[in-house]
Design an enzyme around this catalytic site. Sequence first.
Site, PDB file in Angstrom:
ATOM      1  N   SER A 145       0.856  -1.184   0.000  1.00  0.00           N
ATOM      2  CA  SER A 145       0.000   0.000   0.000  1.00  0.00           C
ATOM      3  C   SER A 145       0.890   1.231   0.000  1.00  0.00           C
ATOM      4  O   SER A 145       2.003   1.201   0.553  1.00  0.00           O
ATOM      5  CB  SER A 145      -0.894   0.024   1.248  1.00  0.00           C
ATOM      6  OG  SER A 145      -1.483   1.299   1.442  1.00  0.00           O
ATOM      7  N   TYR A 159      -2.073  -0.789  10.206  1.00  0.00           N
ATOM      8  CA  TYR A 159      -2.229  -1.200   8.806  1.00  0.00           C
ATOM      9  C   TYR A 159      -0.993  -0.836   7.985  1.00  0.00           C
ATOM     10  O   TYR A 159      -0.436  -1.668   7.269  1.00  0.00           O
ATOM     11  CB  TYR A 159      -3.473  -0.539   8.213  1.00  0.00           C
ATOM     12  CG  TYR A 159      -3.643  -0.801   6.733  1.00  0.00           C
ATOM     13  CD1 TYR A 159      -4.190  -1.993   6.288  1.00  0.00           C
ATOM     14  CD2 TYR A 159      -3.266   0.147   5.786  1.00  0.00           C
ATOM     15  CE1 TYR A 159      -4.343  -2.243   4.922  1.00  0.00           C
ATOM     16  CE2 TYR A 159      -3.407  -0.091   4.430  1.00  0.00           C
ATOM     17  CZ  TYR A 159      -3.954  -1.282   4.003  1.00  0.00           C
ATOM     18  OH  TYR A 159      -4.092  -1.532   2.661  1.00  0.00           O
TER      19      TYR A 159
END
Length: 255
Positions: A145, A159
């Site tokens: 990401s 995350y």
Amino acid sequence: MTQQTILITGASSGLGAEMARQFAARGHHLALCARRTERLEELRAEINAAIPGCRISVRALDVNDHDAVFEVFRAFRAEAAAEGRRIDRVIVNAGIGKGAPLGTGKFHANKETAMTNFVAGLAQAEAAMELFRAQDGGHLVMVSSVSAKRGMPKAMTAYAATKAGVAHLAEGVRTEMHGKPQYKVSVIYPGFIVSEMSDRTRKPGLLMAPTEKGVRAIVDAVEKEKKSAAVPGWPWTPLAAVLKVAPLGVIRKMV
């Protein structure tokens, strides 16, 4: 592009399902796994209706069942071998986006994200490399990401850390296999792409790409075997570079 057999985890919805559609449209065979097998069967029927010659294997897999990860990957390998094929590429895509600011009583959510994204990601990378070492080659793709480029605040802290972790796993494998061109390793850093996991308050626009467009950028980068790619390239390639050097005050306001 040579026809390949591509294994995709977390393939029942979102980015994984759209990757399956687009790789099939480019002439590749598929090995798809996820928890929701009914969705996998629907996806297989959809793709086979459009592309009858595509070979699609589906299996149930909860990536947090680490023994099952190895069993499923080995079963896909055996099934492909019976037809004279091999697993050419593994895309470690399964993941979740739960999280909360550290110290706010939501350790369970951050732990679940860490276990699913990083520990289960490690299991998938291990299982993939087991296949590749046995056949002396293959392409490992880790879906990270853009948030992995920098430590993120609030609900994204855990995350982002997990996504940085899987990127470093991939880099470690790439370093080990340096000088062995039959082994390829890619890390894909998606920006905001519409999916089941994306922020529903964001509408498609400059920063939020529609699913088909965003996944096309992922598939293009994977097909080109890029070592690292922030996708879609515009605006995420320059933004990823900015993220790495932006002052903390700017980072704090971004999420």
